[in-house]
Design an enzyme around this catalytic site. Sequence first.
Site: not given
Length: 336
Positions: A52-53, A97, A146, A205
């Site tokens: 997402k980032t 975020d 999230t 990640r």
Amino acid sequence: MKFDRALRPKFLKDFVGQKKIVDKLSVFIEAAKKRKEALDHVLLMGPPGLGKTTLANIIANELSCEIISTTGPSLEKAGDLAGILTSLSKGVVVFIDEVHRMPAAVEEILYGAMEDYKLSIVVDRGPGARNVQLNVNPFTLVAATTRAGLLSNPFRSRFGIIERLEYYDDEFLEKIVVRSASILKVKIENDAAFEIARRSRGTPRIANRLLRRTRDYADVKGKREIDLDIARHALDQLEVDKTGLDEMDRKILAAIVDYYKGGPVGVNSIAAVVSEEAGTIEEVYEPFLLQKGYLRRTLRGREATERAYEFLGKKKKASSAQTAISFDGSTKKPDA
């Protein structure tokens, strides 16, 4: 963090996986650039570590504009957000975020800014209070969460682009591992890359983190290349099994099976047994366990599935006959 930034793709053409989202964003971004308008506000949902980032930064790069990043918890007062929005130049991307953790009062002043590029702020208190409207330059809000269920409907409806990121297939993760290895200047065999990929819980990640730890193991062993044997030994030492489950996943499943007879049980009770925050269990561990079929959610709480019992090497006990409770408090077994 420095390694994470170096491994992140900078443009959509370099972004591996999430093809439907990438294709749609390509169209929306190109259309906004042709019209010389700000891109519609974007809401990105999904578990941690799926990109997402990275996508927020890619959107800014594709639009050739600046990105200003912040987090929901850091915007404690309306003035914090006002200070950011009133200083924006035209077309800037504002990335928030964990937007679900933003206070309701801050969220509400975003409504006008997102729709009409006007910021409405109440100045002073009591009889002298007055409403001040400030114009802000057109901008694109990219919000990541999230916990999409915690967002209010009025807030969610103001996003023109809403996308949910899904867990990655092993084949895409293998490509990510190979790409990251080349950036880190580490030689890796395809079999070793796939071994890391399939133990990465469908999450880029985690794949990059496991690659770095495997590289450390190879360096200590004096190996110039990560082969399948090195990868397996390193991942076994990290207690990441072939399905991607780690020590905390096993603790959660064992807690439900051993302490609560397979459930149903509330997440707070599980958190107390495994010594982990309930929010972390819900956001980080539970989505993967649900997707892989180890857990199920019911109205009464979480339950371990047959697959969880098989994974733990335990047999599910047959449920005992239900007991009916009469009005006088006595019990009897139901009729056959």
